[in-house]
Enzyme design. Structure first.
Site, PDB file in Angstrom:
ATOM      1  N   HIS A  24       0.808  -1.229   0.000  1.00 25.35           N
ATOM      2  CA  HIS A  24       0.000   0.000   0.000  1.00 25.35           C
ATOM      3  C   HIS A  24       0.845   1.286   0.000  1.00 25.35           C
ATOM      4  O   HIS A  24       0.694   2.176   0.821  1.00 25.35           O
ATOM      5  CB  HIS A  24      -1.105  -0.003   1.057  1.00 25.35           C
ATOM      6  CG  HIS A  24      -0.690  -0.172   2.508  1.00 25.35           C
ATOM      7  ND1 HIS A  24       0.333   0.518   3.081  1.00 25.35           N
ATOM      8  CD2 HIS A  24      -1.217  -0.935   3.492  1.00 25.35           C
ATOM      9  CE1 HIS A  24       0.421   0.199   4.354  1.00 25.35           C
ATOM     10  NE2 HIS A  24      -0.499  -0.701   4.631  1.00 25.35           N
ATOM     11  N   HIS A  78      -5.239  -8.436  15.011  1.00 21.25           N
ATOM     12  CA  HIS A  78      -5.305  -7.215  14.184  1.00 21.25           C
ATOM     13  C   HIS A  78      -6.179  -7.498  12.966  1.00 21.25           C
ATOM     14  O   HIS A  78      -6.038  -8.531  12.311  1.00 21.25           O
ATOM     15  CB  HIS A  78      -3.868  -6.862  13.762  1.00 21.25           C
ATOM     16  CG  HIS A  78      -3.713  -5.652  12.918  1.00 21.25           C
ATOM     17  ND1 HIS A  78      -4.602  -4.601  12.888  1.00 21.25           N
ATOM     18  CD2 HIS A  78      -2.709  -5.289  12.048  1.00 21.25           C
ATOM     19  CE1 HIS A  78      -4.173  -3.674  12.052  1.00 21.25           C
ATOM     20  NE2 HIS A  78      -3.039  -4.077  11.530  1.00 21.25           N
ATOM     21  N   GLU A  80      -6.371  -5.752  10.035  1.00 17.88           N
ATOM     22  CA  GLU A  80      -5.911  -5.410   8.678  1.00 17.88           C
ATOM     23  C   GLU A  80      -5.736  -6.688   7.859  1.00 17.88           C
ATOM     24  O   GLU A  80      -5.309  -7.725   8.369  1.00 17.88           O
ATOM     25  CB  GLU A  80      -4.615  -4.581   8.723  1.00 17.88           C
ATOM     26  CG  GLU A  80      -4.349  -3.901   7.386  1.00 17.88           C
ATOM     27  CD  GLU A  80      -3.290  -2.799   7.441  1.00 17.88           C
ATOM     28  OE1 GLU A  80      -2.666  -2.603   8.488  1.00 17.88           O
ATOM     29  OE2 GLU A  80      -3.104  -2.137   6.399  1.00 17.88           O
ATOM     30  N   ASP A  82      -3.855  -8.065   5.749  1.00 15.90           N
ATOM     31  CA  ASP A  82      -2.670  -8.916   5.586  1.00 15.90           C
ATOM     32  C   ASP A  82      -2.593  -9.960   6.702  1.00 15.90           C
ATOM     33  O   ASP A  82      -1.836 -10.927   6.595  1.00 15.90           O
ATOM     34  CB  ASP A  82      -1.368  -8.097   5.508  1.00 15.90           C
ATOM     35  CG  ASP A  82      -1.234  -7.041   6.576  1.00 15.90           C
ATOM     36  OD1 ASP A  82      -2.255  -6.538   7.070  1.00 15.90           O
ATOM     37  OD2 ASP A  82      -0.092  -6.697   6.926  1.00 15.90           O
ATOM     38  N   HIS A 145      -1.373  -0.424  15.291  1.00 18.17           N
ATOM     39  CA  HIS A 145      -1.593   0.869  14.677  1.00 18.17           C
ATOM     40  C   HIS A 145      -3.031   1.042  14.194  1.00 18.17           C
ATOM     41  O   HIS A 145      -3.330   2.050  13.537  1.00 18.17           O
ATOM     42  CB  HIS A 145      -0.595   1.094  13.517  1.00 18.17           C
ATOM     43  CG  HIS A 145      -0.853   0.201  12.313  1.00 18.17           C
ATOM     44  ND1 HIS A 145      -1.048   0.717  11.060  1.00 18.17           N
ATOM     45  CD2 HIS A 145      -0.974  -1.124  12.186  1.00 18.17           C
ATOM     46  CE1 HIS A 145      -1.243  -0.261  10.199  1.00 18.17           C
ATOM     47  NE2 HIS A 145      -1.201  -1.386  10.862  1.00 18.17           N
ATOM     48  N   ASP A 164       1.725  -6.099  14.363  1.00 11.90           N
ATOM     49  CA  ASP A 164       2.620  -5.336  13.483  1.00 11.90           C
ATOM     50  C   ASP A 164       3.831  -4.755  14.229  1.00 11.90           C
ATOM     51  O   ASP A 164       4.868  -4.487  13.606  1.00 11.90           O
ATOM     52  CB  ASP A 164       1.859  -4.169  12.846  1.00 11.90           C
ATOM     53  CG  ASP A 164       1.026  -4.600  11.654  1.00 11.90           C
ATOM     54  OD1 ASP A 164       1.417  -5.542  10.947  1.00 11.90           O
ATOM     55  OD2 ASP A 164      -0.031  -3.985  11.423  1.00 11.90           O
ATOM     56  N   TYR A 191      10.187   0.321   8.767  1.00  9.97           N
ATOM     57  CA  TYR A 191       8.830  -0.051   9.199  1.00  9.97           C
ATOM     58  C   TYR A 191       8.314   0.971  10.221  1.00  9.97           C
ATOM     59  O   TYR A 191       7.187   1.461  10.122  1.00  9.97           O
ATOM     60  CB  TYR A 191       8.876  -1.460   9.814  1.00  9.97           C
ATOM     61  CG  TYR A 191       7.526  -2.086   9.957  1.00  9.97           C
ATOM     62  CD1 TYR A 191       7.009  -2.913   8.969  1.00  9.97           C
ATOM     63  CD2 TYR A 191       6.737  -1.834  11.076  1.00  9.97           C
ATOM     64  CE1 TYR A 191       5.760  -3.476   9.093  1.00  9.97           C
ATOM     65  CE2 TYR A 191       5.489  -2.388  11.205  1.00  9.97           C
ATOM     66  CZ  TYR A 191       5.003  -3.211  10.210  1.00  9.97           C
ATOM     67  OH  TYR A 191       3.757  -3.749  10.336  1.00  9.97           O
ATOM     68  N   HIS A 224       5.302  -9.654  10.875  1.00  9.63           N
ATOM     69  CA  HIS A 224       6.107  -9.479   9.654  1.00  9.63           C
ATOM     70  C   HIS A 224       7.580  -9.649   9.998  1.00  9.63           C
ATOM     71  O   HIS A 224       8.069  -9.077  10.979  1.00  9.63           O
ATOM     72  CB  HIS A 224       5.953  -8.065   9.072  1.00  9.63           C
ATOM     73  CG  HIS A 224       4.567  -7.719   8.624  1.00  9.63           C
ATOM     74  ND1 HIS A 224       3.971  -8.278   7.520  1.00  9.63           N
ATOM     75  CD2 HIS A 224       3.663  -6.854   9.132  1.00  9.63           C
ATOM     76  CE1 HIS A 224       2.754  -7.761   7.368  1.00  9.63           C
ATOM     77  NE2 HIS A 224       2.541  -6.905   8.328  1.00  9.63           N
TER      78      HIS A 224
HETATM   79 FE1  FEO Z   1      -1.472  -3.405  10.026  1.00 10.63          FE
HETATM   80 FE2  FEO Z   1       0.575  -5.908   8.874  1.00 10.63          FE
HETATM   81  O1  FEO Z   1      -0.991  -4.912   9.064  1.00 10.63           O
END
Ligand code: FEO
Length: 394
Positions: A24, A78, A80, A82, A145, A164, A191, A224
């Protein structure tokens, strides 16, 4: 990626996205991973999933450890996509009635992404879930976040599943920090600069509250990149520094140019900064990704922005960068503007307005040169660089 047993009975069953290059708008030159964790105890829990397109691979990875249908609980740290994009497929496979643990905002946000009546179990800070020999406890990390974000923690092992936070967009053969060493830190820095910088006050508070909870942390497992097992305090200390917005004697000169005039000015300002011993870096916005520019800004005391005037305005790429930077809220910086123009010359004033809106201390009214900078104008640029260099050192 095959499942990796990261501690006895705990597996990373996530996937590697080797070829993603744009997350993104964030350049991911080394790809990324979507880590997901399977805890096999008397009860079996899965922490987080992966992007939707990798859900089958996640299920295959799980199947190498246990029959996915044996999973008792799913934890969503989370919303989001991903990390939650694979939820539908996972729950469909293991049983859509299986309890799905998440924060209150997690339930709200997941419900807005998935129109299913899942078996939500809402948890908050201090709530626990016994898996048998192990107990998971939850820590809400709202706005780190997303509003739904939370950590899960196994107290018996001292393992923090941090979603994250503490992550890096990096896919490689390594799984743990001790396998890659310090070369992971630029990825962690990038990051932080691009995902978390604007939440720095909350990061500081979180670090303090985790410390006051007296959690013993032996391993940090972000969603990640690599896992921090040999020295988790290294990334915690880095977060402490970054969230304090500590800067170095460093300047980033961000510019675009049409016919090289603004570029010549950038180089002359660079010369002036160097003569003051400042670590300076000119960055052309159409040659450097904005996420790399932001990474350099993270620890730079001075941000100097140059733009030609185009159609009575900033050059569009500079507007883009300033908008992005403003959103990430770098603090305690000094700034200056420069640029070239043909007949109107609004860009410098507009940059000054943007830097002022970000509460940067402007140390000069800015340099505006018509058409092509001659020897005198370039000397003024060198002097501006020296002035900024002195201000950085003060
Ligand atoms: Fe906030 Fe890795 O997604």
């Amino acid at each position: 990626m095959k499942p990796v047993e990261i501690a006895k009975g705990i597996y990373n069953v996530g996937v590697k996205d080797w070829n993603i290059r744009d997350f993104h708008g964030y350049s991911t030159n080394m790809g990324t991973t979507y880590n997901a964790f399977l805890i096999v105890d008397e009860k079996i829990a899965l922490i987080d999933t992966v992007k939707k397109e990798f859900a089958d691979q996640l299920l295959k990875n799980i199947a190498q450890v246990v029959d996915p249908k044996k999973i008792d609980y799913v934890i969503s740290n989370h919303t989001e996509m991903d990390h939650s994009g694979g939820l539908f497929k996972v729950l469909h496979k293991i049983g859509s009635d299986k309890p799905l643990y998440c924060s209150k905002m997690g339930q709200k946000n997941l419900s807005m992404h998935f129109p299913y009546d899942w078996n939500f179990q809402v948890v908050g800070t201090g709530d626990e879930l016994s898996l048998g020999k192990r107990t998971l406890s939850f820590i809400e990390t709202r706005m780190l976040h997303w509003p739904d974000s939370m950590f899960s923690y196994i107290k018996e092992d001292g393992i923090l599943f941090s979603s994250d936070a503490f992550g890096q967009h990096y896919a490689g053969k390594e799984v743990f920090d001790d396998e890659i060493g310090d070369s992971i830190m630029p990825h962690a820095k990038k990051y932080y600069a691009n995902i978390l910088l604007l939440f720095s006050p909350l990061v500081k508070k979180l670090l303090e509250s985790v410390q006051s909870m007296g959690l013993s942390i032996n391993m940090i497992c972000p969603d990640h990149g690599i896992l921090w097992r040999s020295n988790p305090s290294k990334i915690i200390e880095a977060y402490s520094r970054w969230s304090s917005q500590e800067t170095k004697e460093k300047a980033v000169i961000i510019f675009d140019t049409m016919w090289s005039s603004t570029e010549k000015m950038a180089e002359a300002i660079y010369e002036g900064l160097c003569s003051e011993g400042i670590d300076a870096r000119p960055m052309h916005v159409r040659k450097c990704d904005r996420s790399d520019i932001m990474t350099e800004i993270l620890d730079a005391k001075a941000v100097i922005v140059g733009s030609p005037t185009l159609n009575n305005n900033l050059f569009p790429t500079i507007s883009d960068l300033l908008t992005y930077m403003k959103g990430l809220k770098p603090k305690n910086r000094i700034g200056a503007a420069f640029g070239s123009y043909g007949w109107s010359g609004e860009a410098v004033k507009q940059i000054n307005n943007e830097l002022t809106a970000m509460k940067f201390e402007l140390i000069d009214e800015g340099l505006n040169v018509q058409y092509v900078p001659g020897a005198n104008a370039l000397e003024e640029c060198v002097e501006l660089g020296k002035k900024i260099g002195k201000a950085i050192k003060n």
